[in-house]
Structure formats: structure tokens, C-alpha cells
Design an enzyme around this catalytic site. Structure first.
Site, PDB file in Angstrom:
ATOM      1  N   HIS A 158       5.585   6.527  -9.525  1.00  0.00           N
ATOM      2  CA  HIS A 158       6.851   5.703  -9.614  1.00  0.00           C
ATOM      3  C   HIS A 158       7.719   6.521  -8.722  1.00  0.00           C
ATOM      4  O   HIS A 158       7.824   7.518  -8.413  1.00  0.00           O
ATOM      5  CB  HIS A 158       7.395   5.715 -10.814  1.00  0.00           C
ATOM      6  CG  HIS A 158       8.738   4.936 -10.905  1.00  0.00           C
ATOM      7  ND1 HIS A 158       9.016   3.505 -10.491  1.00  0.00           N
ATOM      8  CD2 HIS A 158      10.045   5.179 -10.943  1.00  0.00           C
ATOM      9  CE1 HIS A 158      10.230   3.018 -10.642  1.00  0.00           C
ATOM     10  NE2 HIS A 158      10.944   4.197 -10.651  1.00  0.00           N
ATOM     11  N   ASN A 163      -1.397   5.073  -1.371  1.00  0.00           N
ATOM     12  CA  ASN A 163      -1.663   6.204  -2.453  1.00  0.00           C
ATOM     13  C   ASN A 163      -3.007   6.135  -2.607  1.00  0.00           C
ATOM     14  O   ASN A 163      -3.819   7.207  -3.039  1.00  0.00           O
ATOM     15  CB  ASN A 163      -0.884   6.086  -3.661  1.00  0.00           C
ATOM     16  CG  ASN A 163       0.457   6.735  -3.726  1.00  0.00           C
ATOM     17  OD1 ASN A 163       0.626   7.747  -3.598  1.00  0.00           O
ATOM     18  ND2 ASN A 163       1.328   5.669  -3.543  1.00  0.00           N
TER      19      ASN A 163
HETATM   20  C1  GRF Z   1       4.522   3.485  -4.151  1.00  0.00           C
HETATM   21  O1  GRF Z   1       5.846   3.786  -3.766  1.00  0.00           O
HETATM   22  C2  GRF Z   1       4.629   3.676  -5.663  1.00  0.00           C
HETATM   23  O2  GRF Z   1       5.326   4.759  -6.106  1.00  0.00           O
HETATM   24  C3  GRF Z   1       4.911   2.441  -6.383  1.00  0.00           C
HETATM   25  O3  GRF Z   1       4.328   1.338  -5.252  1.00  0.00           O
HETATM   26  C4  GRF Z   1       4.308   1.954  -4.032  1.00  0.00           C
HETATM   27  C5  GRF Z   1       2.737   1.711  -3.672  1.00  0.00           C
HETATM   28  O4  GRF Z   1       2.524   1.970  -2.346  1.00  0.00           O
HETATM   29  N1  GRF Z   1       4.490   2.443  -7.484  1.00  0.00           N
HETATM   30  P1  GRF Z   1       1.026   1.991  -1.820  1.00  0.00           P
HETATM   31  O5  GRF Z   1       0.620   0.688  -2.174  1.00  0.00           O
HETATM   32  O6  GRF Z   1       0.273   3.054  -2.759  1.00  0.00           O
HETATM   33  O7  GRF Z   1       1.109   2.356  -0.320  1.00  0.00           O
END
Ligand code: GRF
Length: 222
Positions: free
Chosen positions: A113, A18
Site C-alpha cells: 500500500h 510491482n
Molecule cells: C501501487 O502503488 C501499490 O502500492 C498499490 O497499487 C499500485 C500498483 O501499482 N496497491 P503496479 O500495478 O504494481 O504498478
């Protein structure tokens, strides 16, 4: 005159996909923001490497210290403030925000989330969606409050749950939407278009036509 890019501080504990989506959106000129610092509670989180590759300061704050969580969060808040952060973005940050961090950035912490909140807060959410026979799941960007995944909802994306899904295939489908919807929510914040009304977040000038959008799964006959 262009507006000053919104200074972001990203907290991450893991792979940071992300974070990468946000960095990419900024680099593409589609998000008027700047990631000023990435902070992790995990020394070898890949998110830190992504930050370095993007030329962003990468800082580890060790949660194990005298003074406990309050002292840890005091240092977190100090690091974020020292980098001029206006909005804190939790991106796979695997800790609950305590009162010290919440008080340092009131109404200025977002989280993503991987479920359609308020359904399935907490951990193992894809398993919960499958076990409960949900036809849809998705992701939610929300303001952070003192609860676990309970804050006011900013944006959601919906995906179908397919009969053949495993936790992994469903998580992948949701993650692809996370990468779209998180920069979108940050953009709305950066543009000053979000307004809190109790537990609701109202969006100034929402895109026309949203009121007619509906997904049905299994699909209706054509
Ligand atoms: C994602 O699925 C987010 O929704 C959750 O943790 C995960 C993080 O993934 N809170 P990344 O580290 O951004 O790849």
C-alpha cells in the site's frame, strides 16, 4: 542443497510494475521464489502481458458471475491452488479480500500500500498525505486481513514529502521504494523469518543497526 523456491501467485488489476520488480528480483537470483501464476480481475491489465513475457501463466477471473463475491473468490482460490501457490501477493489488486479467499490462504496473503500505514488507508493516499501536511510518506507491505489495509505490518519504506510535490511526483517517489521493499518482504517470508505476535510481525535476525536509523525532514543541521 538449495531451498525450494517459494511458489507465488500474484493478483493484479493494472500496470503491474510491482509484479515486474518481483519477476526481476527472481530472475536476478536475489529472491528464492517463483511466480507460478498471475491472476487479474481486469481482462486487459498490463500485468497479464508482463506475465506472458516472463513465461508465467496469465489468467483472468471475471468477478461478475452468479454466486457473487464468494463464487468469484472460490474460483480465484482454485486457480491459485491448482498452480501450487503457497503465498498470494497482491500487487495493485483493486478489490477487498473477502472471507473465501482469506480462508483459503490464512496468513499467506501479502499486500503493498502506498502510504505509511496505519496512516492513510484506502484510496487517494498521496492526496491525503499532501492535504495533511505529512513530512514523510512511503509504502507498507502487510499481511491481509478482513479490513481495508489493516493487517499486520511486515515492512515499510519512508520517503520525504517535498514542498513542490504533486500527487504524481510523490506517487513516483513512493513507487520506486515499493519495487525494493516488496521483494524484500517476500524474501523474509520465503526464508521463514516472519512471526506473528498479535498485530506485530517479528523478524528473526533483523539486520544489525536498524535501531539507530532515523530520517528527519526538513533535515537537521549538519
Ligand atoms: C501501487 O502503488 C501499490 O502500492 C498499490 O497499487 C499500485 C500498483 O501499482 N496497491 P503496479 O500495478 O504494481 O504498478
Amino acid at each position: 542443497m538449495t531451498a525450494r523456491p517459494l511458489p507465488l501467485g500474484v493478483l493484479a488489476s493494472g500496470r503491474g510494475s510491482n509484479l515486474q520488480a518481483i519477476l526481476d528480483e527472481i530472475a536476478a537470483g536475489r529472491l528464492a521464489a517463483a511466480v507460478r501464476v498471475v491472476v487479474s480481475d481486469v481482462a486487459d491489465a498490463f500485468a497479464l502481458e508482463r506475465a506472458r513475457r516472463a513465461g508465467v501463466p496469465a489468467v483472468v477471473v471475471d468477478p461478475k458471475r452468479p454466486g457473487g463475491k464468494a463464487a468469484y473468490e472460490r474460483e480465484l482460490a482454485d486457480v491459485l491452488a491448482a498452480h501450487g501457490v503457497d503465498l498470494v501477493v497482491l500487487a495493485g489488486y483493486m478489490r477487498i479480500c473477502g472471507p473465501t479467499l482469506l480462508a483459503a490462504f490464512p496468513g499467506r496473503i501479502l499486500n503493498i500500500h502506498p502510504s505509511l500505514l496505519p496512516a492513510f488507508p484506502g484510496l487517494h493516499v498521496q492526496r491525503a498525505a499532501l492535504e495533511n501536511g505529512a513530512r514523510f510518506s512511503g509504502c507498507t507491505v502487510h499481511f491481509v486481513d478482513a479490513g481495508v489495509d489493516t493487517g499486520p505490518i511486515v515492512a515499510q519504506a519512508v520517503v520525504p514529502v517535498l514542498d513542490a510535490d504533486t500527487e504524481e511526483t510523490l506517487a513516483d517517489r513512493i513507487l520506486r521504494q515499493e519495487h525494493r521493499v516488496y521483494p524484500h518482504a517476500i524474501r523474509l517470508f520465503a526464508e521463514g523469518r516472519l512471526r506473528l505476535a498479535g498485530r506485530r510481525v517479528l523478524v528473526d535476525a533483523p539486520a544489525p543497526g536498524a535501531g539507530d536509523a532515523a530520517l528527519v525532514h526538513p533535515p537537521l543541521p549538519a
